[in-house]
Design a protein around this motif. Sequence first.
Motif, short mmCIF file in Angstrom:
data_model
loop_
_atom_site.label_atom_id
_atom_site.label_comp_id
_atom_site.label_asym_id
_atom_site.label_seq_id
_atom_site.Cartn_x
_atom_site.Cartn_y
_atom_site.Cartn_z
N GLU A 1 15.41 49.34 62.61
CA GLU A 1 16.79 49.76 62.41
C GLU A 1 17.56 48.49 62.06
OE1 GLU A 1 20.12 52.29 64.70
OE2 GLU A 1 19.53 50.45 65.72
N VAL A 2 18.35 48.58 61.01
CA VAL A 2 19.14 47.43 60.57
C VAL A 2 20.61 47.81 60.63
CG1 VAL A 2 19.53 45.74 58.74
CG2 VAL A 2 17.26 46.78 58.99
N VAL A 3 21.38 47.02 61.36
CA VAL A 3 22.82 47.23 61.47
C VAL A 3 23.51 46.07 60.76
CG1 VAL A 3 24.78 47.40 63.05
CG2 VAL A 3 22.60 48.50 63.63
N ILE A 4 24.38 46.40 59.82
CA ILE A 4 25.13 45.40 59.08
C ILE A 4 26.59 45.47 59.52
CG2 ILE A 4 25.86 44.59 56.79
CD1 ILE A 4 23.22 45.83 55.72
N THR A 5 27.12 44.32 59.91
CA THR A 5 28.50 44.25 60.42
C THR A 5 29.31 43.23 59.63
OG1 THR A 5 27.88 42.59 62.06
CG2 THR A 5 27.84 44.89 62.77
N ASP A 6 30.64 43.37 59.72
CA ASP A 6 31.52 42.39 59.09
C ASP A 6 31.84 41.27 60.09
OD1 ASP A 6 33.51 43.39 60.81
OD2 ASP A 6 34.57 44.47 59.22
N GLU A 7 32.71 40.36 59.70
CA GLU A 7 33.03 39.21 60.55
C GLU A 7 33.75 39.60 61.84
OE1 GLU A 7 35.08 36.71 57.75
OE2 GLU A 7 33.20 35.72 57.17
N GLU B 1 16.55 45.65 53.53
CA GLU B 1 15.13 45.61 53.16
C GLU B 1 14.55 44.21 53.37
OE1 GLU B 1 11.85 47.08 50.01
OE2 GLU B 1 13.90 47.84 49.88
N THR B 2 15.32 43.19 53.05
CA THR B 2 14.86 41.82 53.28
C THR B 2 14.57 41.59 54.75
OG1 THR B 2 16.05 40.96 51.37
CG2 THR B 2 15.55 39.39 53.15
N LEU B 3 15.48 41.99 55.61
CA LEU B 3 15.31 41.75 57.04
C LEU B 3 14.15 42.55 57.61
CD1 LEU B 3 19.07 41.67 58.06
CD2 LEU B 3 17.53 39.72 57.75
N GLY B 4 14.07 43.83 57.29
CA GLY B 4 12.99 44.66 57.81
C GLY B 4 11.63 44.24 57.26
N SER C 1 20.88 51.15 58.53
CA SER C 1 19.74 51.42 57.67
C SER C 1 18.48 51.52 58.52
CB SER C 1 19.59 50.29 56.64
OG SER C 1 18.51 50.52 55.77
N ARG C 2 17.47 52.20 57.98
CA ARG C 2 16.16 52.25 58.63
C ARG C 2 15.13 52.01 57.55
NH1 ARG C 2 12.48 55.77 58.72
NH2 ARG C 2 13.82 57.48 58.06
N ILE D 1 13.17 53.65 52.91
CA ILE D 1 14.39 53.00 53.38
C ILE D 1 15.54 53.98 53.16
CG2 ILE D 1 14.88 51.84 51.18
CD1 ILE D 1 15.96 49.46 53.00
N ASN D 2 16.45 54.01 54.12
CA ASN D 2 17.66 54.81 53.95
C ASN D 2 18.83 54.02 54.50
OD1 ASN D 2 18.19 55.40 56.77
ND2 ASN D 2 16.46 56.79 56.69
N ALA D 3 20.02 54.42 54.11
CA ALA D 3 21.21 53.71 54.57
C ALA D 3 22.39 54.66 54.64
CB ALA D 3 21.54 52.55 53.63
N THR D 4 23.18 54.49 55.69
CA THR D 4 24.45 55.19 55.81
C THR D 4 25.54 54.14 55.80
OG1 THR D 4 23.41 56.93 57.14
CG2 THR D 4 25.83 56.72 57.27
N HIS D 5 26.47 54.27 54.87
CA HIS D 5 27.57 53.31 54.75
C HIS D 5 28.77 53.87 55.50
CE1 HIS D 5 25.13 51.22 51.84
NE2 HIS D 5 24.93 52.38 51.23
N HIS D 6 29.24 53.12 56.50
CA HIS D 6 30.31 53.59 57.39
C HIS D 6 31.69 53.12 56.96
CE1 HIS D 6 27.01 54.73 59.99
NE2 HIS D 6 26.59 53.48 59.99
N ARG D 7 31.78 51.88 56.49
CA ARG D 7 33.07 51.33 56.07
C ARG D 7 32.79 50.25 55.05
NH1 ARG D 7 34.73 50.13 61.62
NH2 ARG D 7 36.67 50.93 60.85
#
Length: 131
Positions: A107-113, A54-57, A121-122, A77-83
């Motif tokens: 569209e917001v994609v959150i990734t790990d290192e 939400e901050t980024l969008g 998320s959208r 806002i919605n989010a699907t948690h994959h891992r």
Amino acid sequence: MVPMTSDHMGALNEKLGVQLLEISAERMVGTMPVEGNTQPYGLLHGGASVALAETLGSTGAMVHAEQYGKIPVGVDINATHHRSATSGTVTGTATAIHLGRTSAAYEVVITDERGKRLCTSRITCALIDPR
């Protein structure tokens, strides 16, 4: 581009440790530590991921809305948690889907290192006249 100060970030983002790396209407990138943002099982809290999204969008929408003299307000806002993640820093990248005169969507994609996708998320913001 709108200069971002701690006043723009808000108290929640400060508590979460959100840092903005790229700021534009078309693309926002930010990071957040996993430590301090976990649920009872030690995993990154899904709500923290949604707050980062939400901050980024919303910030991207703010940059876009400025040209119309408008301000963004979140409407969906919605989010699907994959891992999950248990340590390190996560990175969110918000890419504009729609930049209009009355709304903006990302569209917001959150990734790990390791670059593994944790969450997709959208977010949609209405662009309204300031009061």
